[in-house]
Design an enzyme around this catalytic site. Structure first.
Site, PDB file in Angstrom:
ATOM      1  N   LYS A 174       0.836  -1.207   0.000  1.00  0.00           N
ATOM      2  CA  LYS A 174       0.000   0.000   0.000  1.00  0.00           C
ATOM      3  C   LYS A 174       0.876   1.263   0.000  1.00  0.00           C
ATOM      4  O   LYS A 174       0.651   2.178  -0.772  1.00  0.00           O
ATOM      5  CB  LYS A 174      -0.888  -0.005   1.267  1.00  0.00           C
ATOM      6  N   ASN A 175       1.886   1.284   0.873  1.00  0.00           N
ATOM      7  CA  ASN A 175       2.668   2.511   1.036  1.00  0.00           C
ATOM      8  C   ASN A 175       3.648   2.763  -0.102  1.00  0.00           C
ATOM      9  O   ASN A 175       4.265   3.826  -0.171  1.00  0.00           O
ATOM     10  CB  ASN A 175       3.388   2.514   2.391  1.00  0.00           C
ATOM     11  N   ARG A 225      -4.561  10.612   5.022  1.00  0.00           N
ATOM     12  CA  ARG A 225      -3.481  11.557   5.159  1.00  0.00           C
ATOM     13  C   ARG A 225      -2.467  11.476   4.012  1.00  0.00           C
ATOM     14  O   ARG A 225      -1.856  12.463   3.631  1.00  0.00           O
ATOM     15  CB  ARG A 225      -2.792  11.238   6.494  1.00  0.00           C
ATOM     16  N   CYS A 259      -4.392  12.781  13.445  1.00  0.00           N
ATOM     17  CA  CYS A 259      -4.823  11.424  13.123  1.00  0.00           C
ATOM     18  C   CYS A 259      -4.625  10.556  14.355  1.00  0.00           C
ATOM     19  O   CYS A 259      -4.009  10.979  15.331  1.00  0.00           O
ATOM     20  CB  CYS A 259      -4.084  10.924  11.893  1.00  0.00           C
ATOM     21  N   ARG A 297       0.581  14.810  13.072  1.00  0.00           N
ATOM     22  CA  ARG A 297       1.406  14.444  11.914  1.00  0.00           C
ATOM     23  C   ARG A 297       1.637  15.691  11.059  1.00  0.00           C
ATOM     24  O   ARG A 297       0.947  15.921  10.077  1.00  0.00           O
ATOM     25  CB  ARG A 297       0.754  13.300  11.147  1.00  0.00           C
ATOM     26  N   PRO A 298       2.629  16.493  11.453  1.00  0.00           N
ATOM     27  CA  PRO A 298       2.875  17.746  10.737  1.00  0.00           C
ATOM     28  C   PRO A 298       3.388  17.501   9.309  1.00  0.00           C
ATOM     29  O   PRO A 298       3.854  16.408   8.998  1.00  0.00           O
ATOM     30  CB  PRO A 298       3.951  18.432  11.579  1.00  0.00           C
ATOM     31  N   ASP A 348       5.373  20.108   7.859  1.00  0.00           N
ATOM     32  CA  ASP A 348       6.295  21.238   7.677  1.00  0.00           C
ATOM     33  C   ASP A 348       7.473  20.888   6.764  1.00  0.00           C
ATOM     34  O   ASP A 348       7.951  21.724   6.005  1.00  0.00           O
ATOM     35  CB  ASP A 348       6.797  21.706   9.055  1.00  0.00           C
ATOM     36  N   ASP A 352       5.299   0.609  11.809  1.00  0.00           N
ATOM     37  CA  ASP A 352       4.056  -0.026  11.341  1.00  0.00           C
ATOM     38  C   ASP A 352       3.930  -1.483  11.789  1.00  0.00           C
ATOM     39  O   ASP A 352       2.905  -2.116  11.530  1.00  0.00           O
ATOM     40  CB  ASP A 352       3.964   0.060   9.809  1.00  0.00           C
ATOM     41  N   ILE A 357       9.174   6.919  16.367  1.00  0.00           N
ATOM     42  CA  ILE A 357       8.695   7.611  15.161  1.00  0.00           C
ATOM     43  C   ILE A 357       7.408   8.378  15.489  1.00  0.00           C
ATOM     44  O   ILE A 357       7.299   9.567  15.218  1.00  0.00           O
ATOM     45  CB  ILE A 357       8.406   6.624  14.006  1.00  0.00           C
ATOM     46  N   ARG A 362      -8.457  -0.421   5.341  1.00  0.00           N
ATOM     47  CA  ARG A 362      -7.700   0.640   4.671  1.00  0.00           C
ATOM     48  C   ARG A 362      -6.389   0.118   4.113  1.00  0.00           C
ATOM     49  O   ARG A 362      -5.893   0.629   3.117  1.00  0.00           O
ATOM     50  CB  ARG A 362      -7.365   1.758   5.669  1.00  0.00           C
TER      51      ARG A 362
HETATM   52  N1  EPU Z   1       7.287  14.547  10.398  1.00  0.00           N
HETATM   53  C1  EPU Z   1       7.480  15.889  10.695  1.00  0.00           C
HETATM   54  N2  EPU Z   1       7.236  16.807   9.708  1.00  0.00           N
HETATM   55  C2  EPU Z   1       6.844  16.450   8.453  1.00  0.00           C
HETATM   56  C3  EPU Z   1       6.675  15.070   8.152  1.00  0.00           C
HETATM   57  C4  EPU Z   1       6.916  14.156   9.150  1.00  0.00           C
HETATM   58  O1  EPU Z   1       7.833  16.246  11.817  1.00  0.00           O
HETATM   59  O2  EPU Z   1       6.674  17.331   7.599  1.00  0.00           O
HETATM   60  C5  EPU Z   1       7.530  13.532  11.454  1.00  0.00           C
HETATM   61  C6  EPU Z   1       6.298  12.681  11.760  1.00  0.00           C
HETATM   62  O3  EPU Z   1       5.421  13.337  12.656  1.00  0.00           O
HETATM   63  C7  EPU Z   1       6.919  11.431  12.325  1.00  0.00           C
HETATM   64  C8  EPU Z   1       8.184  11.279  11.511  1.00  0.00           C
HETATM   65  O4  EPU Z   1       8.452  12.587  10.950  1.00  0.00           O
HETATM   66  O5  EPU Z   1       7.272  11.627  13.669  1.00  0.00           O
HETATM   67  C9  EPU Z   1       8.117  10.264  10.387  1.00  0.00           C
HETATM   68  O6  EPU Z   1       6.920  10.425   9.643  1.00  0.00           O
HETATM   69  P1  EPU Z   1       6.872  10.201   8.077  1.00  0.00           P
HETATM   70  O7  EPU Z   1       6.747  11.523   7.400  1.00  0.00           O
HETATM   71  O8  EPU Z   1       7.996   9.320   7.654  1.00  0.00           O
HETATM   72  O9  EPU Z   1       5.480   9.438   7.908  1.00  0.00           O
HETATM   73  P2  EPU Z   1       4.597   9.469   6.609  1.00  0.00           P
HETATM   74  O10 EPU Z   1       5.460   9.578   5.422  1.00  0.00           O
HETATM   75  O11 EPU Z   1       3.498  10.439   6.765  1.00  0.00           O
HETATM   76  C10 EPU Z   1       4.644   6.898   6.119  1.00  0.00           C
HETATM   77  C11 EPU Z   1       3.649   5.770   6.086  1.00  0.00           C
HETATM   78  C12 EPU Z   1       3.181   5.437   7.490  1.00  0.00           C
HETATM   79  C13 EPU Z   1       4.411   5.054   8.328  1.00  0.00           C
HETATM   80  C14 EPU Z   1       5.427   6.201   8.295  1.00  0.00           C
HETATM   81  C15 EPU Z   1       6.719   5.887   9.019  1.00  0.00           C
HETATM   82  C16 EPU Z   1       2.566   6.025   3.943  1.00  0.00           C
HETATM   83  C17 EPU Z   1       1.334   6.290   3.177  1.00  0.00           C
HETATM   84  N3  EPU Z   1       2.503   6.144   5.259  1.00  0.00           N
HETATM   85  O12 EPU Z   1       3.933   8.018   6.668  1.00  0.00           O
HETATM   86  O13 EPU Z   1       2.314   4.311   7.373  1.00  0.00           O
HETATM   87  O14 EPU Z   1       4.038   4.799   9.651  1.00  0.00           O
HETATM   88  O15 EPU Z   1       5.762   6.520   6.916  1.00  0.00           O
HETATM   89  O16 EPU Z   1       7.330   4.782   8.472  1.00  0.00           O
HETATM   90  O17 EPU Z   1       3.579   5.671   3.367  1.00  0.00           O
HETATM   91  C18 EPU Z   1       0.565   2.887   7.955  1.00  0.00           C
HETATM   92  O18 EPU Z   1       0.699   2.328   6.845  1.00  0.00           O
HETATM   93  O19 EPU Z   1      -0.146   2.403   8.875  1.00  0.00           O
HETATM   94  C19 EPU Z   1       1.245   4.143   8.202  1.00  0.00           C
HETATM   95  C20 EPU Z   1       0.873   4.989   9.159  1.00  0.00           C
END
Ligand code: EPU
Length: 427
Positions: free
Chosen positions: A24-25, A95, A119, A124-125, A127, A312, A334, A404
């Protein structure tokens, strides 16, 4: 029609084979990347889960034709580039919709993407996504809850994408996608190294992009004028694979898992080995056999960016540790609030105590069935695993969370001998 729920009668040992679907991801950002392409994109192994359907709906609103073909593949073609607005209606459901930001700004010079908001797994910022777009030359504003990004032209740039919790997976994906069509060279430092990011880069390169260094913290992208379409197979879902590995272990089962990339699960397999679960790769293939005897050793686990232990799989591994012979410590590095499963597992007889971003797991002899509530995707998977191991009946409500990201999880578990039924509230 009532709300669907799972009824699980625990205690059966799982046996047989199961095939893992595409990730999925990986599929979500690759589908979003099709917005960059001037030709047809054909994707194989896109899992039939509701997050994929939400993104297909969003891409359709953005002018794409998205079609599931009879052979299960997905065909995406951009028909109309007029709209650049990802509305709150769709974004709030998922998201990961944020991953259209990079493609829209790069291809349509304008992106309006609703801010995803909070969420269940915590704040989940975005920035860092915004910072990446700004580094490439976009003007970014926040208006009425929407990110509005504009750029006459994107220019290649060096950028550091680290945050307080390390690298960002979708932030790296957005930066990489936008940089593909920027003028000149971009360098992403502290890029996410997750296999899903590598898969996206491989897809983009097949469409004509020039990306190197993917899979390392330094990705270099040479901008190109255009991307064409291509035919591509999405990698196997390492999180679904890991979930079935725990399902085998927690039921003292013996399960052959096909389409399982053990090289994407090194840290997780290491923890399973320390717990005493047998994990064997069959002769250099992507078939892995998982079996377990009754004794599980306690271990300490800390989630980290790849190649560390994936967040995950934290909830699923914690569920297994509930039945270990002693105390384990699970630390979340994380998403420090990703512990909604803790209270539900305690309802089933687990002894879990949360202390900040850490949970102390005191192993118990057995879990007992109970009515519980699914809260987010992976927490729900953990409750299914607990139900399979528990004595008696477990009822899991709100299973739309599990749909999902897991394709037919109930059917797959039934084929392995699990006693799990999808029922509706009126049944
Ligand atoms: N973060 C920031 N600022 C940002 C983006 C992220 O501070 O602009 C922080 C997040 O709050 C978190 C960390 O950085 O503490 C890592 O988050 P990341 O951005 O890597 O998460 P994501 O890309 O939004 C993807 C997966 C998630 C998985 C995370 C971590 C997808 C669609 N989602 O999310 O998957 O947990 O990477 O590996 O790829 C799931 O499938 O259940 C799921 C939540």
């Amino acid at each position: 029609m009532g709300l669907p729920y799972f009824r699980i009668d625990g205690g059966t040992r799982l046996r047989g084979s199961v095939r893992i679907d595409g990730a999925k991801n990986a599929a979500l950002p690759i589908m979003a990347a099709s917005l960059l392409c001037d030709g047809e994109v054909i994707l194989h192994d896109v899992p039939d889960v509701s997050d994929v359907r939400f993104l297909a709906e969003l891409l359709t609103k953005l002018g794409s034709e998205v079609e599931r073909r009879p052979d299960g593949s997905m065909r995406l073609v951009v028909r109309d580039e007029m709209s650049s607005h990802a509305e709150y209606d769709v974004v709030r459901k998922m998201r990961a919709s944020i991953c259209v930001l990079g493609p829209l700004i790069a291809k349509r010079r304008k992106a309006q993407v609703a801010l995803p908001g909070g969420c269940a797994i915590g704040d989940r910022p975005v920035d860092i996504h915004v910072r990446a777009m700004q580094r490439l030359g976009a003007d970014v504003d926040l208006v009425s809850g929407d990110i509005i990004a504009k750029a006459k032209k994107l220019r290649g740039a060096e950028m550091f994408l680290g945050g307080p919790f390390g690298s960002t997976v979708l932030g790296t994906a957005n930066a990489m996608m936008a940089a593909c069509l920027a003028e000149g060279v971009s360098v992403i430092e502290m890029a996410a190294c997750e296999p899903e990011v590598v898969d996206l880069a491989n897809f983009l390169n097949k469409c004509g992009a020039s990306i190197s260094g993917h899979g390392t913290p330094r990705i270099v992208i040479e901008g190109v004028r255009e991307l064409k379409g291509c035919e591509y197979r999405v990698i196997a879902d390492r999180i679904e694979a890991g979930t079935f590995m725990v399902a085998a272990a927690i039921t003292n089962g013996d399960v052959k898992i096909e389409n399982c990339r053990l090289d994407h699960l090194v840290a997780f397999a290491d923890r399973l080995a320390a717990i005493g679960v047998n994990v064997e790769r069959n002769n250099d293939t992507d078939v892995v056999t998982v079996s377990s005897s009754r004794r599980l050793e306690p271990v300490d686990v800390t989630t980290q960016p790849f190649p560390g232990m994936p967040t995950d799989l934290q909830a699923q591994l914690m569920t297994l540790l509930c039945l270990a012979d002693g105390n384990s410590i699970v630390t979340e590095k994380i998403f420090p609030d990703r512990f909604l499963h803790v209270a539900e597992l305690n309802r089933m007889g687990a002894h879990l105590r949360k202390e900040g971003p850490t949970v102390i797991v005191q192993g118990v002899k057995k879990l007992v069935g109970a009515p519980v509530m699914a809260s987010d995707l992976r927490a729900s998977a953990a409750l299914v695993l607990a139900g399979l191991a528990a004595r008696g009946t477990t009822i899991i409500n709100r299973i739309y969370h599990i749909d999902r990201g897991y394709c037919r999880i109930d059917e797959k578990l039934r084929e392995l001998g699990g006693d799990i039924q999808r029922l509706e509230a009126d049944d």
